[in-house]
Structure formats: structure tokens, C-alpha cells
Design a protein around this motif. Sequence first.
Motif, PDB file in Angstrom:
ATOM      1  N   LEU A   8       4.218  21.514  36.883  1.00 53.99           N
ATOM      2  CA  LEU A   8       5.423  21.889  37.626  1.00 53.99           C
ATOM      3  C   LEU A   8       6.708  21.510  36.857  1.00 53.99           C
ATOM      4  N   PHE A  11       7.182  23.909  34.078  1.00 52.00           N
ATOM      5  CA  PHE A  11       7.606  25.188  34.641  1.00 52.00           C
ATOM      6  C   PHE A  11       9.081  25.141  35.067  1.00 52.00           C
ATOM      7  N   LEU A  12       9.429  24.002  35.676  1.00 57.45           N
ATOM      8  CA  LEU A  12      10.794  23.822  36.143  1.00 57.45           C
ATOM      9  C   LEU A  12      11.790  23.858  34.982  1.00 57.45           C
ATOM     10  N   LEU A  15      12.159  27.230  33.725  1.00 57.31           N
ATOM     11  CA  LEU A  15      12.935  28.005  34.675  1.00 57.31           C
ATOM     12  C   LEU A  15      14.437  27.738  34.546  1.00 57.31           C
ATOM     13  N   LEU A  16      14.739  26.452  34.391  1.00 60.93           N
ATOM     14  CA  LEU A  16      16.160  26.077  34.263  1.00 60.93           C
ATOM     15  C   LEU A  16      16.774  26.635  32.994  1.00 60.93           C
ATOM     16  N   ASN A  17      15.916  26.901  32.015  1.00 62.75           N
ATOM     17  CA  ASN A  17      16.440  27.478  30.772  1.00 62.75           C
ATOM     18  C   ASN A  17      16.405  29.005  30.788  1.00 62.75           C
ATOM     19  N   ALA A  18      15.947  29.558  31.899  1.00 65.30           N
ATOM     20  CA  ALA A  18      15.904  31.017  31.990  1.00 65.30           C
ATOM     21  C   ALA A  18      17.317  31.583  31.905  1.00 65.30           C
ATOM     22  N   CYS A  19      17.430  32.712  31.293  1.00 67.23           N
ATOM     23  CA  CYS A  19      18.736  33.372  31.137  1.00 67.23           C
ATOM     24  C   CYS A  19      19.728  32.495  30.383  1.00 67.23           C
ATOM     25  N   ALA A  20      19.244  31.536  29.590  1.00 77.50           N
ATOM     26  CA  ALA A  20      20.161  30.668  28.823  1.00 77.50           C
ATOM     27  C   ALA A  20      20.815  31.472  27.717  1.00 77.50           C
ATOM     28  N   SER A  21      21.883  30.910  27.177  1.00 74.50           N
ATOM     29  CA  SER A  21      22.651  31.701  26.208  1.00 74.50           C
ATOM     30  C   SER A  21      22.251  31.493  24.762  1.00 74.50           C
ATOM     31  N   GLY A  22      21.136  30.850  24.531  1.00 67.81           N
ATOM     32  CA  GLY A  22      20.662  30.788  23.161  1.00 67.81           C
ATOM     33  C   GLY A  22      21.085  29.566  22.409  1.00 67.81           C
TER      34      GLY A  22
END
Lengths: 432, 448
Positions: A8, A11-12, A15-22
Motif C-alpha cells: 500500500l 502504491f501510495l 499515486l502521489l507522483n502521478a501526473c508529476a511534472s518530471g
Amino acid sequence: MKARWWFLGVFLSLLLNACASGERASPTPTISPMPTPTPPLQVRTFEALWSAIQENYVYPDFHGVDWQAIHKEYLTRVEAGLTADEFGEVIRSMIARLPSGAVVWQTRAERIQQAIEDTRTYEGIGAYIAFRATPEPRVVLLSVMPGSPAAEAGLQAHDSILAIDGVPIRVDEGETVVQRIRGPAGSQATLRVRSPGRSPRDVQVTRARVTATDVLRGGMIPRASIGYLLFPPAPYDELGSDMLNSLRVLSDGRELNGLILDLRIATIGGGWPLTPLLALFANGNLGEIYTRTSTQTITVEGQDVFNSQRVPLAILIGPDTQGAPEIFAAALQAAGRAVLVGLPTPGEVEGITEFALPDGSRVFIATSSYRTPDGREIGLTGVTPDVTVNADWDAVTIEDDPVRDAAVRALQEMPRRSSGASRRLREWSAQG
Amino acid sequence: MKRTGLGLIGGVLLSLLIVGCLPEGVRVPQSPLLRSLERKAGLIAYVGIDGNIYTMDQGGGRQRAITDDAKIPETAAAEFRLYQSPAWSPDSRRIAFIGVRGAQDTPGTASIFVASPDGAERREVFTSQERVPFYLYWSPDGERLSFLATVIATGNTVLQTVPVSGGEAQVVDAGQPYYWVWSPDSRRMLIHAGGEALTPSAERLAFLTLNGEVVEEGMTVRPARFQAPAWSPNGRRLLLAARTTEGKSALLLADPQGAVEKELATFEGTIAFGWSPDSKKIAYIAGEDQQPGVVGRLTVIDAEKPMAVKTAQEDRIAAFFWSPDSRKIAYFVPSVLSPTPEPNQAEKSARSEQPQQLTVLLTLHVFDVQRGRDRRIATFQPTSQFLGILPYFDQYQRSATIWSPDSRNLVLPAYASDGKPGIWVVPASGAMEMRYLADGLLAFWSWK
């Protein structure tokens, strides 16, 4: 179970890094090379200084100095390569070819020092002074600050200093004599002092840290219904409002037969409220400030405050009346609004402009001057009084002042008719 | 119980996923859980309303008081002690800040302190009763602090440097106004100083070489209307505004010796600019001179190919800050909110000599430089301290940032609806509302 929590967590974080700006760019500084000035800095500075004077000095004839020839002469010396001190000497000797005060140069260190130093606070005797070369070299006390070492020692305005610690004032010292008068707080000096009409005496003064202050002072001339205002050597923030208050007090319950504005010691023109003061006593075109490339007319909208537009005026002038006060006197004289009494002024009416130079030094150049509406070049001629009274500041006292007395007489002799003060003054002048 | 916990976590994860990829225009309220779960980037240093300096993370956690002895005077004559102007060192391991203290009948004292972000180590590196520092700027190597100070006796501004490890402060220069940028190697500065409106001839655009004795060398170009020059982070280029031989105002690219290489753009009025952290792009606002500051259109150009231009939607932009990843620009559009007149307000105003108080609002936008897309993030009432630095944003850009190191969030000092000043964080994505963290007046994010 533990594994599930771990999963978890991963995964978390994903998830928090999803759509991050690189990824983040990290700049990599490089060593910047040291500058290699071409032409050398001293040459660039010299050229910039010479050109600034060439293009901006208000008098294009350079008072007869061949400025082009000076360029050739001094450039050769600068190109030869100089130490910082030698460079300073060369620049100062070049500037000295022009009239005194036309150009002032400051090294970078001097410029910074001036920004730091409080010039109003210094260690000395606490008096505004002026240098006189003739008839004998001396220092004239224009004004003595209340509570200062000079005041404590009994010195007063109108006194003159003939020697310091037994060493006479010399002609060649000029205004640098101030360095001998000043000194560390607590140090003592024996001054050879002469008061008007008295024999010289020795006075011991203990120097202290003082702050230069003086204000507008004045009162009524007894039995004449004429007001008198003495302007201090240096302007201050409240000078304009003090002027209005003084007019109110002098006009309180009476009609003034005249007003004497004493500008004989108004010697520091920077920051002087010229336009507001002109507007109190005159109206319309009062001459022009001009540079090599432009002309600006001084036009004021007169304000009648406590009868200021109509009260007959006399202005006292002398060799220490300089800058804006000098323009003030010349403008009111040219407008037929005031009679001028005293000694000629030096014509120090040039406006100064600062120019930055490549090595961080700076030069102040006289870039503007003043001419009256009738075309008199005050910067070249100074102001000539209508009534000349040959008495310098150290030849008069508060009680016995022939210059002030002459102004009183001039005001009293003016024809008092219902016509405007300007016409009365012109009539009076025509009578001689 | 366990099942409920897992369900809760699942719900949170789902909401996070939604928030992470929300379409534009949709804003989700802040979740109290998010602040404890989200990845933290760097720290925020801020000035508290009690006059102390604090640090915290973006969730409002790990709060540390760097100072705890501030004293706000209750009367004009009372003793006071206040701290201000936090400035992060380039490695983000230290914070410098200014302290001022005084009491009636005693001369005030101004100091500069350097402390660790947890407040454990605190040292006074400069103290004076004659000069009051008001702006701090670390040298890129972190060894020196440069700062502007007002000389009490004369009212003039001086530029000084002081070694952070201890030693004498040196007066480097004087002038008013004063702007400068360090060279990335910390050996030189490019300065733009003096020449207020009445004396343009006194304006200086020059290099200062700091090698014991300061050597100044003026550039040969004549400055156009701008404030702070810029040195590219990679040290290879300078950015400045100057008058061309045709008399136009131009944004110029120069080499580190000051030789002009390229004219990037011409402009009317005044200009403020900044390099992207990767040194590849340049953003600038050109427009009306606000004296100080500028309001105008934001343009982004490629440093190598100036023709590659992108422009933000708004045309009255007052300040901008590059994101650390060089992909985004946060910019601010000011607007003035007139107070709603109460009944008989006009009559009251006519009778009273008090001018009506106008409220300045700022709208924060984030401009995606890659895509040329603009997103409105939030409108807020800035604290007066934040509003005070905006006209000088081009100088503050060189020494401070409001971006989180991961380029995801921005820190904003703003008033809450109850009128209390606070420190807020808002995601640059615009997907969530502003999050209140603490009472405060001014805040900057650490570089790392």
C-alpha cells in the motif's frame, strides 16, 4: 499483513507522483572568466569624463579653455599607464583648467564614502564659515550654532578667525582651511578672533560632535513697520512653511511698510525652495534655466499670502549669496519686485548634473545656468545690487548693520502710492 | 475495524488519484488527510505574525521556531524586537534573516542572523546601529551574504557583503535604486544602480569583481528601463536591457565579459526578466513602468532561438516566478477591489478626509511553457509584505522562490476571509483549493 501495508505504501507513493511534472533541472555553474578591458579602464574612464564635459558643460566656449587640446594632452598621460593615485592627480589637474566649481570629480571610494557619511554631523566648532582672501586672508563666521563649542566659547556670527593655533590663515588655503578648524571631539584649538570694530583676541575652543542646524530668523525693524528675515546658510525641510509662518507673524495686526529678506549668508543652494518662494512674491515669467540643448522658463503662479505680492521688498545680497538664493534675488530684481542692497554676488547659479563613469567614479558637471527675463547671464556676471554698500559680513553686527539700514532707507524712500509695488520700485530706481 | 481502515485508505487513494488528474476548471477542497500523506518537498521559511521566523513543511508539520524572542511594541515608545526577510542558502541548509530591536531613548540595532532550518544553530553575522539591512541575497557558493542596507544618517542605500562563517562586513557599493545579480561562480556581480528619474546620466550598469578590493568596470551599453540584470544559471550568458544605436529599448544577450551577442527583443516602456533554471529559456514582462515595477504581457523565448515565442493570455502581469523544473511559470495579475459603498458612504467620504481604502487582489496563474497553456489557480488578497516585494520580483527571483523544489506547489502569503494574514499552499495544477498552513506575513520555499 505487513507485506500488504508495504504494498500500500509503495502504491501510495506512486499515486502521489502521478501526473508529476518530471525531473528537475539542476544548473551547473561554470567559472566565468575575468574581464579583460579593452581599452584599459583608465582610458575608458578618462574618455567618458572628457566627453561628458565636452557635451554637457553649460558654457560651450569653456571660458576660453581649449578643451580639445586638453584631451590630446591628458590622454597621452593616461595611455602611458598610471597608478590609481596618479590617475586621480591627472584627472584633477585637467578639471582645474576649468573655472572653480565647474566640474567636481569623485573617485569610487569617495563616492561610497559620501553615501555613508553624515555630512550634517561632524566634529568641529559648530559654525557655518566662509573664506575671504582679501583684504587679509580670514575665515568669516556666517552663523554659529546654538550650544556649539563656538557658541560656548563666546564666538558669534560676524566674527572672523585670523589664525588657528598660532598659524595664520593663508590665501592659498582657500576653503580647505575647514580641515584645520575641524578636529576630533575633545581636542582644543586656540583661535585668533576678531569681532567687528574690536581688536583681535585669542579664544580657546574645545571641539565636539555637532550637527549643522540653523533656521529662518527675524523680527520687526523698530519704528519702521518693516519686517526683517535672515535666511540661514543651508535650507532645511521646513524652510517654506517657516517662511509662511514668519509672514503671518510679521503681518499680524499691522500693514507692513516693507519686508527685508536677508540672503547674505544663504550660501548652500541645493534643496532651496526656489519656486514656492518666488511664487510668494512675484508672478509670471521670472527668467529661464538653460542647458546646452534646452531652455526651461521659470513661470510661477503668484500667491498673495499676508499681502506678500504687494509688500515692498528689499533683498540683501553679498559674496556668500549663492545658487538658488542668488537666482531668487536676480529674478525679483529683474521683475521689478525687489530692490537689492549689499555687495555683488559671485554668479554661482549653475545647476549640477551627476555622470557615472566606467570605473565607478563619478563627475558632477555644471550643466545649466540661469538668465533673467531681460537676458542677463547671472552665471557669468553675478547679481549687481541696486544699492551698493561696501560692508562685508564681518564688518557689520546685529546692532550696527549699514547694509540693513540702507535697505530700510530704500524702502522708506519709495513713493507710496496706490499703484503696484513693482511700478513704485521702478520709479524709485529711476530717481537714483 | 481492519476492513474499515482498508476501505478508508482505498477511498483516500481513489480521491488522490482523481485529484491528481482532474480536468481543468475543477477544484477539489483540501483534504486534511492529504497534507499528512502527500510527498513533502523542502521546507517553507516564513515570518510569523508575532514577528518571529519559523520553518515548516508544506503540510504545516515539522514546525520549528527559528526565533522565539520577538516583541511587537504595544506603543510607539515601547521596546521592540522583530525578525524579517528570511532567505534560504543555495543548499537550503541555512536561513539568513534580519532582526531589528530597539527601545525608547536607546539607538536601535539591526542584525543579520544565519540559522539552521531547525533553529538549533543561530549566529549573528552582522550588527549595526548605523545601517539597517532590508534585503538579503546569498552568494551562489553559500559563503557570503550580500545585502542592501539603509544608512540611517544619510538615507542612502549601500550594498555590503559579509562572510557567513564570520568576519568583517565590507561595503561593496552605494547607489539608489540598487539591483544586482551574482555570477554563478560567486566571484563577480553584475549591478544596475543609480540614475533615478532626474539623473539618468548617473545610472550604472557594471561588473564588480570581488577580490579583496572591489574593482568596478562599467559596461559600454546605455541601460534601457529595467531593474535587475540576470546571469544565466550556467554562467554563460547575461541578460540586460539597453538602448540600441537606433534609440530603441532592447532585451540583450551578452557574454560574461559584457560583450553583446544578440538582440532578443525590442520593447516599449519597461521590462523585467528572468532565466529558466535550466538556462534554456527567458521569460520577460514588458509594458507600463510602475516605478517601481512593471505591468505588461509575459513572453517566453528560447535563449538560442528568440523567434520561438510563447505568450501568456493575460496582458497586465505584475510578477512571475519560474518553476525549478523550468517547465512552468507562476505569474500574478493584480486587480483593485473597490469597497462596497455603504448607505450614505458618499456623504461620509465627502465629510471625512480619510481616503477610501482600496483592496488589491492578486490572481495567480500557472503558465505551462511547454504547451503554451495557461491556468488560473487562485485569486487572493496578498499580505502587504508580499505585495511590497512584487514590484521588485525580478530582484527577488534571484534570491528567493515561492515554488516547492518539486515544482508542484506554491507558497502564498494571503489574508483569510476573517482578515487574518496567513501562509497558504496551493498546487500548481490548480486542482485543489488553497490550503492554510499557519498565521504569517511572508514566506519563501527552500531551493532543495
